[in-house]
Motif scaffolding. Structure first.
Motif, PDB file in Angstrom:
ATOM      1  N   ASN A 158       2.239   2.223 -35.400  1.00 41.61           N
ATOM      2  CA  ASN A 158       3.862   2.129 -35.889  1.00 41.61           C
ATOM      3  C   ASN A 158       4.646   3.335 -35.578  1.00 41.61           C
ATOM      4  O   ASN A 158       5.766   3.503 -35.959  1.00 41.61           O
ATOM      5  CB  ASN A 158       3.669   1.947 -37.165  1.00 41.61           C
ATOM      6  CG  ASN A 158       3.520   3.074 -38.122  1.00 41.61           C
ATOM      7  OD1 ASN A 158       2.687   3.798 -38.039  1.00 41.61           O
ATOM      8  ND2 ASN A 158       4.244   2.993 -39.357  1.00 41.61           N
ATOM      9  N   VAL A 159       4.058   4.348 -34.690  1.00 42.94           N
ATOM     10  CA  VAL A 159       4.798   5.492 -34.389  1.00 42.94           C
ATOM     11  C   VAL A 159       5.294   5.519 -33.006  1.00 42.94           C
ATOM     12  O   VAL A 159       4.397   5.338 -31.817  1.00 42.94           O
ATOM     13  CB  VAL A 159       3.951   6.702 -34.733  1.00 42.94           C
ATOM     14  CG1 VAL A 159       4.522   8.111 -34.339  1.00 42.94           C
ATOM     15  CG2 VAL A 159       3.713   6.830 -36.129  1.00 42.94           C
ATOM     16  N   VAL A 160       6.350   5.796 -32.520  1.00 46.87           N
ATOM     17  CA  VAL A 160       6.799   5.860 -31.168  1.00 46.87           C
ATOM     18  C   VAL A 160       7.091   7.265 -30.752  1.00 46.87           C
ATOM     19  O   VAL A 160       8.102   7.952 -31.782  1.00 46.87           O
ATOM     20  CB  VAL A 160       7.964   5.020 -30.939  1.00 46.87           C
ATOM     21  CG1 VAL A 160       8.562   5.066 -29.625  1.00 46.87           C
ATOM     22  CG2 VAL A 160       7.613   3.481 -31.460  1.00 46.87           C
ATOM     23  N   PHE A 161       7.152   7.737 -29.786  1.00 43.56           N
ATOM     24  CA  PHE A 161       7.307   9.252 -29.269  1.00 43.56           C
ATOM     25  C   PHE A 161       8.378   9.201 -28.049  1.00 43.56           C
ATOM     26  O   PHE A 161       8.026   8.326 -27.246  1.00 43.56           O
ATOM     27  CB  PHE A 161       6.353  10.187 -28.994  1.00 43.56           C
ATOM     28  CG  PHE A 161       5.103  10.396 -30.118  1.00 43.56           C
ATOM     29  CD1 PHE A 161       5.470  11.484 -30.707  1.00 43.56           C
ATOM     30  CD2 PHE A 161       4.456   9.512 -30.450  1.00 43.56           C
ATOM     31  CE1 PHE A 161       4.504  12.029 -31.695  1.00 43.56           C
ATOM     32  CE2 PHE A 161       3.326   9.541 -31.461  1.00 43.56           C
ATOM     33  CZ  PHE A 161       3.507  10.983 -32.140  1.00 43.56           C
TER      34      PHE A 161
ATOM     35  N   VAL B 257      12.551  15.837 -28.564  1.00 41.90           N
ATOM     36  CA  VAL B 257      11.514  14.612 -28.701  1.00 41.90           C
ATOM     37  C   VAL B 257      11.807  14.040 -29.821  1.00 41.90           C
ATOM     38  O   VAL B 257      12.123  14.665 -31.011  1.00 41.90           O
ATOM     39  CB  VAL B 257      10.212  15.325 -28.692  1.00 41.90           C
ATOM     40  CG1 VAL B 257       9.131  14.293 -29.081  1.00 41.90           C
ATOM     41  CG2 VAL B 257       9.756  15.987 -27.327  1.00 41.90           C
ATOM     42  N   GLY B 258      12.003  12.593 -29.866  1.00 44.78           N
ATOM     43  CA  GLY B 258      12.150  12.052 -31.263  1.00 44.78           C
ATOM     44  C   GLY B 258      10.981  11.260 -31.501  1.00 44.78           C
ATOM     45  O   GLY B 258      10.148  10.800 -30.744  1.00 44.78           O
ATOM     46  N   VAL B 259      10.475  11.327 -32.915  1.00 40.26           N
ATOM     47  CA  VAL B 259       9.379  10.635 -33.365  1.00 40.26           C
ATOM     48  C   VAL B 259       9.982   9.680 -34.573  1.00 40.26           C
ATOM     49  O   VAL B 259      10.654   9.964 -35.438  1.00 40.26           O
ATOM     50  CB  VAL B 259       8.253  11.489 -34.099  1.00 40.26           C
ATOM     51  CG1 VAL B 259       7.244  11.010 -34.732  1.00 40.26           C
ATOM     52  CG2 VAL B 259       7.979  12.868 -33.139  1.00 40.26           C
ATOM     53  N   PHE B 260       9.596   8.370 -34.029  1.00 37.80           N
ATOM     54  CA  PHE B 260      10.049   7.261 -35.016  1.00 37.80           C
ATOM     55  C   PHE B 260       9.065   6.552 -35.587  1.00 37.80           C
ATOM     56  O   PHE B 260       8.039   6.147 -35.022  1.00 37.80           O
ATOM     57  CB  PHE B 260      10.808   6.194 -33.953  1.00 37.80           C
ATOM     58  CG  PHE B 260      11.743   6.850 -33.226  1.00 37.80           C
ATOM     59  CD1 PHE B 260      13.279   6.875 -33.564  1.00 37.80           C
ATOM     60  CD2 PHE B 260      11.553   7.262 -32.061  1.00 37.80           C
ATOM     61  CE1 PHE B 260      14.237   7.606 -32.948  1.00 37.80           C
ATOM     62  CE2 PHE B 260      12.633   7.766 -31.227  1.00 37.80           C
ATOM     63  CZ  PHE B 260      13.839   7.782 -31.655  1.00 37.80           C
ATOM     64  N   GLU B 261       8.936   6.365 -37.052  1.00 37.10           N
ATOM     65  CA  GLU B 261       8.094   5.352 -37.667  1.00 37.10           C
ATOM     66  C   GLU B 261       8.618   4.086 -37.724  1.00 37.10           C
ATOM     67  O   GLU B 261       9.811   4.108 -38.255  1.00 37.10           O
ATOM     68  CB  GLU B 261       7.659   6.125 -38.886  1.00 37.10           C
ATOM     69  CG  GLU B 261       6.970   7.249 -38.603  1.00 37.10           C
ATOM     70  CD  GLU B 261       6.672   8.085 -40.090  1.00 37.10           C
ATOM     71  OE1 GLU B 261       6.422   7.238 -41.021  1.00 37.10           O
ATOM     72  OE2 GLU B 261       6.607   9.324 -40.147  1.00 37.10           O
ATOM     73  N   MET B 262       8.121   2.927 -37.330  1.00 36.51           N
ATOM     74  CA  MET B 262       8.350   1.754 -37.562  1.00 36.51           C
ATOM     75  C   MET B 262       8.119   0.963 -38.611  1.00 36.51           C
ATOM     76  O   MET B 262       6.745   1.081 -38.933  1.00 36.51           O
ATOM     77  CB  MET B 262       8.129   0.900 -36.169  1.00 36.51           C
ATOM     78  CG  MET B 262       8.733   1.611 -34.693  1.00 36.51           C
ATOM     79  SD  MET B 262      10.439   1.986 -34.949  1.00 36.51           S
ATOM     80  CE  MET B 262      10.989   0.234 -34.794  1.00 36.51           C
TER      81      MET B 262
ATOM     82  N   GLY C 230       7.871  -3.245 -38.955  1.00 39.93           N
ATOM     83  CA  GLY C 230       8.151  -4.215 -38.191  1.00 39.93           C
ATOM     84  C   GLY C 230       9.426  -3.939 -37.118  1.00 39.93           C
ATOM     85  O   GLY C 230       8.902  -3.072 -36.395  1.00 39.93           O
ATOM     86  N   ASP C 231      10.656  -4.527 -36.970  1.00 38.55           N
ATOM     87  CA  ASP C 231      11.492  -4.029 -36.123  1.00 38.55           C
ATOM     88  C   ASP C 231      12.578  -2.991 -36.413  1.00 38.55           C
ATOM     89  O   ASP C 231      13.297  -2.753 -35.612  1.00 38.55           O
ATOM     90  CB  ASP C 231      12.110  -5.254 -35.387  1.00 38.55           C
ATOM     91  CG  ASP C 231      12.890  -6.217 -36.338  1.00 38.55           C
ATOM     92  OD1 ASP C 231      12.906  -5.596 -37.482  1.00 38.55           O
ATOM     93  OD2 ASP C 231      13.726  -6.885 -35.989  1.00 38.55           O
ATOM     94  N   LYS C 232      12.415  -2.320 -37.497  1.00 39.62           N
ATOM     95  CA  LYS C 232      13.295  -1.340 -37.826  1.00 39.62           C
ATOM     96  C   LYS C 232      12.649   0.119 -37.745  1.00 39.62           C
ATOM     97  O   LYS C 232      11.440   0.222 -38.355  1.00 39.62           O
ATOM     98  CB  LYS C 232      13.743  -1.869 -39.247  1.00 39.62           C
ATOM     99  CG  LYS C 232      14.474  -2.982 -39.453  1.00 39.62           C
ATOM    100  CD  LYS C 232      15.264  -3.111 -40.387  1.00 39.62           C
ATOM    101  CE  LYS C 232      16.105  -4.459 -40.471  1.00 39.62           C
ATOM    102  NZ  LYS C 232      17.142  -4.790 -39.700  1.00 39.62           N
ATOM    103  N   ILE C 233      13.405   0.947 -37.780  1.00 37.72           N
ATOM    104  CA  ILE C 233      12.974   2.483 -37.963  1.00 37.72           C
ATOM    105  C   ILE C 233      13.034   2.834 -39.376  1.00 37.72           C
ATOM    106  O   ILE C 233      13.987   2.658 -40.059  1.00 37.72           O
ATOM    107  CB  ILE C 233      13.864   3.324 -36.980  1.00 37.72           C
ATOM    108  CG1 ILE C 233      13.735   3.257 -35.675  1.00 37.72           C
ATOM    109  CG2 ILE C 233      13.547   4.761 -37.386  1.00 37.72           C
ATOM    110  CD1 ILE C 233      14.837   3.863 -34.694  1.00 37.72           C
TER     111      ILE C 233
END
Length: 75
Positions: A24-27, A46-51, A53-56
């Motif tokens: 669930n982690v996007v770099f 660099v952005g790190v996003f934890e998701m 479902g379809d929301k950050i």
């Protein structure tokens, strides 16, 4: 939060260079190209996003603040 941070900017272009995910982690490696008050900066980030479902659910950005400050501070 984002709107407050961006309020002084006249233009920003986000150039995504690389993106990868694990679970669930996007770099996202990117360059933020911003114009504000007659000044310009190309800021590598660099952005790190934890998701969830379809929301950050969490968003962290990593960049050199000195690069931003030097570019945006009048000489």
């Amino acid at each position: 939060t984002i709107a407050n941070f961006l309020k002084g900017w006249q233009k920003t272009v986000w150039e995504v260079r690389n993106i990868a995910s694990a679970g669930n982690v996007v770099f996202a490696e990117r360059v933020d190209r911003t114009d504000s008050g007659g000044r310009h900066v190309d800021l590598p980030c660099v952005g790190v996003f934890e998701m969830e479902g379809d929301k950050i659910s969490a968003w962290r950005d990593y960049f050199d603040l000195g690069t931003y400050v030097r570019a945006m501070t009048p000489s």
